[in-house]
Design a protein around this motif. Structure first.
Motif, short mmCIF file in Angstrom:
data_model
loop_
_atom_site.label_atom_id
_atom_site.label_comp_id
_atom_site.label_asym_id
_atom_site.label_seq_id
_atom_site.Cartn_x
_atom_site.Cartn_y
_atom_site.Cartn_z
N UNK A 131 0.84 -1.20 0.00
CA UNK A 131 0.00 0.00 0.00
C UNK A 131 0.88 1.25 0.00
N UNK A 132 1.90 1.27 0.85
CA UNK A 132 2.79 2.44 0.92
C UNK A 132 3.52 2.67 -0.39
N UNK A 133 4.05 1.59 -0.97
CA UNK A 133 4.79 1.74 -2.23
C UNK A 133 3.88 2.17 -3.37
N UNK A 134 2.67 1.65 -3.41
CA UNK A 134 1.72 2.04 -4.44
C UNK A 134 1.38 3.52 -4.32
N UNK A 135 1.20 3.97 -3.09
CA UNK A 135 0.91 5.38 -2.84
C UNK A 135 2.08 6.26 -3.27
N UNK A 136 3.29 5.90 -2.91
CA UNK A 136 4.48 6.67 -3.30
C UNK A 136 4.62 6.72 -4.81
N UNK A 137 4.37 5.60 -5.46
CA UNK A 137 4.48 5.54 -6.91
C UNK A 137 3.49 6.49 -7.57
N UNK A 138 2.25 6.49 -7.10
CA UNK A 138 1.23 7.37 -7.65
C UNK A 138 1.62 8.83 -7.44
N UNK A 139 2.10 9.17 -6.25
CA UNK A 139 2.51 10.55 -5.96
C UNK A 139 3.68 10.97 -6.85
N UNK A 140 4.66 10.10 -6.99
CA UNK A 140 5.82 10.42 -7.83
C UNK A 140 5.43 10.59 -9.29
N UNK A 141 4.50 9.78 -9.77
CA UNK A 141 4.04 9.92 -11.15
C UNK A 141 3.35 11.26 -11.35
N UNK A 142 2.53 11.67 -10.37
CA UNK A 142 1.85 12.98 -10.46
C UNK A 142 2.86 14.11 -10.52
N UNK A 143 3.89 14.02 -9.71
CA UNK A 143 4.93 15.05 -9.70
C UNK A 143 5.61 15.15 -11.06
#
Length: 56
Positions: free
Chosen positions: A13-25
């Motif tokens: 869950x944490x890694x998926x969230x980080x990945x989504x945030x990084x993609x948005x950036x």
């Protein structure tokens, strides 16, 4: 076993969230680049026209 599985699920869950945030950036960064490149080109074009009119 249950604790390991729960840890893995929370990590996922944490890694998926980080990945989504990084993609948005990255998307916002690329949009910003496009905007500023277009503005640079428009300003260079206008400067060229002004230089021609001013005999520069």
């Amino acid at each position: 076993m249950r604790a390991e599985r729960a840890d893995d699920e929370f990590l996922r869950i944490r890694l998926t969230s980080e990945l989504a945030r990084d993609r948005e950036i990255v998307v916002k960064y690329e949009e910003g680049l496009g905007f500023h490149r277009a503005r640079i080109e428009a300003n260079r074009y206008e400067l060229g026209k002004l230089d021609e009119r001013l005999g520069g």
